[in-house]
Design an enzyme around this catalytic site. Structure first.
Site, PDB file in Angstrom:
ATOM      1  CD  GLU A 181      -2.847  -1.110   2.329  1.00  0.00           C
ATOM      2  OE1 GLU A 181      -2.798  -0.464   3.380  1.00  0.00           O
ATOM      3  OE2 GLU A 181      -4.013  -1.960   2.190  1.00  0.00           O
TER       4      GLU A 181
ATOM      5  CD  GLU B 122      -3.456  -6.222   3.714  1.00  0.00           C
ATOM      6  OE1 GLU B 122      -3.954  -5.196   4.318  1.00  0.00           O
ATOM      7  OE2 GLU B 122      -2.531  -6.157   3.793  1.00  0.00           O
TER       8      GLU B 122
HETATM    9  C1  PNW Z   1      -4.135  -1.752   5.274  1.00  0.00           C
HETATM   10  N1  PNW Z   1      -8.831   2.593   5.301  1.00  0.00           N
HETATM   11  O1  PNW Z   1      -4.442  -1.123   4.917  1.00  0.00           O
HETATM   12  C2  PNW Z   1      -2.986  -2.510   5.193  1.00  0.00           C
HETATM   13  O2  PNW Z   1      -2.025  -3.293   4.816  1.00  0.00           O
HETATM   14  C3  PNW Z   1      -2.936  -3.298   6.820  1.00  0.00           C
HETATM   15  O3  PNW Z   1      -1.424  -3.289   7.720  1.00  0.00           O
HETATM   16  C4  PNW Z   1      -3.705  -3.023   7.660  1.00  0.00           C
HETATM   17  O4  PNW Z   1      -3.789  -3.352   9.068  1.00  0.00           O
HETATM   18  C5  PNW Z   1      -5.519  -3.466   7.207  1.00  0.00           C
HETATM   19  O5  PNW Z   1      -5.312  -2.234   5.967  1.00  0.00           O
HETATM   20  C6  PNW Z   1      -6.344  -2.696   7.814  1.00  0.00           C
HETATM   21  O6  PNW Z   1      -6.287  -1.560   8.099  1.00  0.00           O
HETATM   22  C7  PNW Z   1      -5.173   0.182   5.375  1.00  0.00           C
HETATM   23  O7  PNW Z   1      -8.660   3.881   5.268  1.00  0.00           O
HETATM   24  C8  PNW Z   1      -5.632   1.227   5.832  1.00  0.00           C
HETATM   25  O8  PNW Z   1      -9.710   2.032   3.330  1.00  0.00           O
HETATM   26  C9  PNW Z   1      -6.454   2.368   5.556  1.00  0.00           C
HETATM   27  C10 PNW Z   1      -7.502   1.942   4.712  1.00  0.00           C
HETATM   28  C11 PNW Z   1      -7.653   0.651   4.379  1.00  0.00           C
HETATM   29  C12 PNW Z   1      -6.122  -0.086   4.242  1.00  0.00           C
END
Ligand code: PNW
Length: 491
Positions: A208, A397
């Site tokens: 990401e 994911e």
């Molecule tokens: C991902 N949003 O991050 C990461 O790759 C993981 O490490 C994390 O634990 C997981 O999603 C859950 O949050 C994100 O705001 C952070 O939509 C923010 C977002 C999506 C994914």
């Protein structure tokens, strides 16, 4: 135009960056046109292909613990979490799920769930404490042992080189906005792949890139907590260069290794059917979904600004776009939720990207208040498939946070997670039926773990972790997913 490019807090909240950071805004006077509030498609059963890979995902900082053991250096996330006021409940991942010591137990869980792919990440400061110089053999040994344990269990390792834990020393040298980081990262990637490339065939370069650049350098809600939009844009460009260079370095070590990346994506849906909102949604897609994919495949930035891109502010030099090239063997997609996008009319407020983004709330909400809307996932997958010539896709994911805990009998009946998985896997099945080339699904996450700025206040696992004693208990959703992994039959 670089000179007239501005970005302020209101702007931040108004973009897909703001929305992903958890902000929800409804612009004053905004009219959400009901015609766009679609009805969900009915669920249809699906038989997944025989060779489909069923997996789970985790990340080093979120599960390993052992934050200063065996020569590991400090990462920006250690630094951030050790700074009071940054993480909810003053939580740290010093111990987290203690997977550094309990990885065998975690692989046993994967086996119990009938999974045949495991996505994990390598902690850079475990390999190079300060981010440069000679590798730390003890750090490399840990990942060798983990990979070997997975292979013995017939589970494919899918290794991410960078899931946000930058060595703190490199942040002190300027962090991702510093162009030098591209070379530092490439050296680190070479060390890891030279050592582990004999047993790990599948690699994601970054996790990401949008999240760690925008939340780390612009909104500041993630480490290293900087709030400077021009630094953030520079960081995105350095990351794009690093992505291309690391790709070539890995292929030079062994051209047979399969190299991809894990991109965060969110379906960007126009709030109304007006042309202005549709164009705004395309810009949101450009900056939020393909800002790191388009340069890799097409050697140019996608159109994310109403005017021209602020290339000068981003530090783009002649010849750079060729450096960004990375013809990935597969695209990893991390998907959680959609966004509604509306245009900001000229004169209605200062804006660089010219759109508002806000969280959709039409469907049910998870305990993290993220909307559940599976159809948006199918649409996004088909769009990427169409626009990039049917690439091989792995879902790297997808998941949800629900706080269900053990009942009196010790069981964790998390029916809402089962419903979520059934819906989102149905969307994957639908996209496959419509021609998308999707070969794997990794649920986020195997374990409840350290959820970044939320600390332990969110639980994304199929396995419940009691953080007082590290006891792991498979939730009902884990048993449900395990059965699906064995049969491939979603009904
Ligand atoms: C991902 N949003 O991050 C990461 O790759 C993981 O490490 C994390 O634990 C997981 O999603 C859950 O949050 C994100 O705001 C952070 O939509 C923010 C977002 C999506 C994914």
């Amino acid at each position: 135009m670089p000179g007239s490019f501005t970005f302020n807090r209101r702007d931040f909240l108004s973009t897909t960056f703001g929305a992903a950071a958890g902000f929800s805004i409804l612009p004053t006077g905004h009219r959400l046109i009901r015609e766009l509030l679609s009805t969900p498609a009915p669920f249809s059963p699906f038989q997944f292909p025989k060779d489909f890979l069923w997996g789970a995902a985790t990340a080093s900082y979120q599960i390993e613990g052992a934050w200063d053991e065996d020569g590991k250096g400090e990462s920006i996330w250690d630094h951030f979490a050790h700074t009071v006021g940054k993480v909810k409940g003053a939580a740290t991942a010093d111990v987290a799920c203690d997977s550094y010591h309990r990885y065998k137990e975690d692989v046993e869980l994967l086996k119990k769930l009938n999974l045949n792919s495991y996505r994990f990440s390598v902690s850079w400061p475990r390999i190079q404490a300060d981010g440069t110089g000679k590798p730390n053999p003890k750090g490399l040994d840990y990942y060798k042992r983990l990979a070997d344990t997975l292979l013995e269990a017939k589970i494919r390792p899918l290794c991410t080189l960078y899931h946000w834990d930058l060595p703190q020393k490199l942040e002190e040298a300027g962090g991702w906005p510093n162009r030098d980081l591209a070379a530092r990262f490439t050296e680190y990637a070479e060390i890891v792949v030279r050592t582990l490339g004999d047993r790990i065939n599948h690699w994601c370069i970054f996790n990401e890139p949008w999240v760690f650049t925008f939340l780390g350098y612009s909104s500041g809600i993630h480490a290293p907590a900087r709030k400077n939009f021009s630094d953030c844009l520079r960081a995105t460009h350095v990351v794009n260069i690093a992505q291309g260079q690391a790709f070539r370095a890995i292929k030079a070590i062994n051209p047979k290794l399969q190299v991809g990346n894990a991109f965060s994506m969110s379906n960007c849906e126009p709030a109304t059917s007006s042309d202005a909102d549709r164009q705004a949604a395309d810009r949101a897609h450009a900056i939020g979904n393909v800002w790191f994919l388009h340069p890799a495949l097409k050697s140019e930035y996608p159109k994310a600004f109403p005017g021209s891109a602020p290339l000068e502010m981003m530090g783009v030099k002649s010849g750079d776009m060729e450096l960004c090239r990375a013809p990935f063997d597969f695209l990893g997609i991390n998907y959680y939720r959609r966004q509604f996008i509306s245009a900001i009319a000229p004169g209605e407020g200062e804006s660089s990207t010219g759109f508002h983004s806000y969280d959709a709330t039409q469907g049910a909400l998870t305990d993290f208040a993220w909307e559940v809307w599976p159809d948006s996932f199918g649409e996004l997958l088909l769009r990427i498939s169409r626009e990039y010539d049917k690439p091989a896709i792995e879902i790297t994911e997808n998941g949800c946070s629900y706080l269900d805990s053990p009942d009196e009998a010790g069981r964790i009946p998390d029916q809402r997670r089962i419903d979520f998985m059934r819906g989102y896997l149905g969307a994957v099945g639908h996209a496959i039926q419509k021609g998308a080339n999707i070969r794997a699904y990794h649920h986020w996450s195997l374990l409840d773990n350290f959820e970044w700025a939320e600390g332990y206040a969110q639980r994304f696992g199929m396995v419940y972790v009691d953080f007082r004693n590290q006891k792991r208990t498979i939730k009902d959703s884990g048993y449900w997913y395990g059965k699906l992994a064995a049969s491939g039959n979603l009904s």
